[in-house]
Design an enzyme around this catalytic site. Sequence first.
Site, PDB file in Angstrom:
ATOM      1  N   PHE A   1      -1.491   8.191   4.461  1.00  9.86           N
ATOM      2  CA  PHE A   1      -2.124   8.858   5.570  1.00  9.86           C
ATOM      3  C   PHE A   1      -3.514   9.537   4.994  1.00  9.86           C
ATOM      4  CE2 PHE A   1       1.871   9.816   8.608  1.00  9.86           C
ATOM      5  CZ  PHE A   1       1.877   8.524   8.603  1.00  9.86           C
TER       6      PHE A   1
ATOM      7  N   ASN B   1       5.229   5.928   3.197  1.00 12.24           N
ATOM      8  CA  ASN B   1       4.186   6.477   2.252  1.00 12.24           C
ATOM      9  C   ASN B   1       4.063   7.999   2.203  1.00 12.24           C
ATOM     10  OD1 ASN B   1       3.748   4.142   0.956  1.00 12.24           O
ATOM     11  ND2 ASN B   1       2.303   3.582   2.631  1.00 12.24           N
ATOM     12  N   THR B   2       4.872   8.709   3.261  1.00 17.14           N
ATOM     13  CA  THR B   2       4.864   9.864   3.614  1.00 17.14           C
ATOM     14  C   THR B   2       6.390  10.395   3.184  1.00 17.14           C
ATOM     15  OG1 THR B   2       2.894  10.232   4.822  1.00 17.14           O
ATOM     16  CG2 THR B   2       4.618  12.204   4.902  1.00 17.14           C
TER      17      THR B   2
ATOM     18  N   LYS C   1       5.859   4.054  17.033  1.00 16.79           N
ATOM     19  CA  LYS C   1       5.980   2.784  15.863  1.00 16.79           C
ATOM     20  C   LYS C   1       7.053   2.887  14.990  1.00 16.79           C
ATOM     21  CE  LYS C   1       2.737   0.512  13.064  1.00 16.79           C
ATOM     22  NZ  LYS C   1       1.325   0.234  12.499  1.00 16.79           N
TER      23      LYS C   1
ATOM     24  N   ASN D   1       0.899  -1.395   0.016  1.00 13.69           N
ATOM     25  CA  ASN D   1      -0.152   0.157  -0.017  1.00 13.69           C
ATOM     26  C   ASN D   1       0.996   1.380  -0.071  1.00 13.69           C
ATOM     27  OD1 ASN D   1      -0.453   2.097   2.483  1.00 13.69           O
ATOM     28  ND2 ASN D   1       0.081  -0.144   3.092  1.00 13.69           N
TER      29      ASN D   1
ATOM     30  N   SER E   1       5.897   5.372   8.518  1.00 15.76           N
ATOM     31  CA  SER E   1       5.254   4.933   7.127  1.00 15.76           C
ATOM     32  C   SER E   1       6.282   5.495   6.170  1.00 15.76           C
ATOM     33  CB  SER E   1       4.110   5.704   7.226  1.00 15.76           C
ATOM     34  OG  SER E   1       3.495   5.911   5.731  1.00 15.76           O
TER      35      SER E   1
ATOM     36  N   ASN F   1       6.119  -1.348  11.494  1.00 16.09           N
ATOM     37  CA  ASN F   1       5.209  -0.837  10.365  1.00 16.09           C
ATOM     38  C   ASN F   1       5.532  -1.667   8.987  1.00 16.09           C
ATOM     39  OD1 ASN F   1       3.776   1.090   8.662  1.00 16.09           O
ATOM     40  ND2 ASN F   1       4.242   2.587   9.939  1.00 16.09           N
TER      41      ASN F   1
END
Length: 345
Positions: free
Chosen positions: A113, A175-176, A215, A109, A173, A244
Site C-alpha cells: 500500500f 502485503n499488509t 475485495k 509484488n 492484500s 486479489n
Amino acid sequence: MLYTLLRPLLFKLDPEFAHRITFSALENAKKLRLFKSTPIACQPRTIMGLDFPNPVGLAAGLDKDGEHLDALAALGFGFLEIGTVTPRPQPGNPPPRIFRVPQANAVINRLGFNNQGVDRLIENIQRSGYQGILGINIGKNFDTPLEKATDDYLTGLRKVYRYASYVTVNISSPNTQNLRQLQAADALDQLLGQLKSEQIKLTQAHGKYVPIVIKIAPDLESAQIESIAALLMEHQIDGVIATNTTISRLGIEHLPVAQESGGLSGAPLTQRATAVIQQLHYLLQGAVPIIGVGGIMSVDDAQNKLRAGASLIQLYTGLIYHGPDLVRKIAQAICTDQSQHSLAY
C-alpha cells in the site's frame, strides 16, 4: 505492436522504474492524441446502479494515487479503479518489492500500500478531466492496529465518498500484516456493519448513493467463501471483487524468483480466481454483482470470467505482458460475443 517491440527493453529495467517510464510514455501519447479519448461503447450494462459503457475496467494498484486518470481513460476502459489509498501517506515495503516471472506470465509484488495518502489522491482527481466511472480502493495504514482497522476504512470512505462512483474496501492484500484476518466471519461482520451504517449517513449528507464493494482473496477455503457470501447479502453490500493476488506458488515453485514473498498475479492466478467467481455466483444467486479480476491475460480469460458469473472484469498484469491494446481487444471481442448480454442489478 509498438508495445511488443518495447517490452523486452522495459523488462530489462527495474519494474518500478519501468512502471514510471511507461506512464510517462502514456501521458505523452495522450498529449499527442495517439489514443481516442472515449471508452469503447459495447455491451453496456447497469451494475450497482451505475451505467458502464463496457465491462472492461482497470484494477486497483496500477495508478495508486490517481495521477494518470486522463491517460488511462484514453485506452478505452469502461471504468477505472485507483488506489489502494490509505488515510495517511506511507512508503510501503522496502525495495526490491516487484518481481517479474516472465516464464509464467506473472508478477510477484509486496508493495505494501505505498501511496501519498487520501488527501493527495483527492487533489489528483480534482485536477483531472476524467468524467467516467471511478472506483476508489481504500485500505488501512500499516501501523494501524488491526483492532482499529475499521477507523481507517471509515476515514477513507468519508473522504473519498464525494469523488467516487463506487468505493472498494481492500481486506485481502497479502502485503499488509494480518490484513486478511479481516475476512474472518466475526471481524468482517463488524466491519461491514459499520461501513453500511456510515454509507447511509453519507448518502443523506451528500445526496447520492455510492456503492460499497469488498475485495477478497483467492486463497480462501470454500467454507470461508460461503461465510463471506452470506455476510455480503446480510449487510446488503453492493458488490464483490474476486480476487486479489495469491500467496500460492503452485505451478511455479521451480522458477527463480518464485519464493519471493508477496502476492502473485498473472497467468498462474487465472483458474484460481475464476473458481472463486463460480462459487460466489452460485452462492449469491444474483443478489450481489461480481467484478472478476485475476489472471486475465487474453480474450478467452476475460470471457471465461464473465461466463463464470462476473458482471464486470478488471485488468492489471495482462497489461504488463500484452500492453494497452489488450483493453480494446477484449472489449471488442465481448462486443461481438452475443452470449455476453447486458446485466442489471
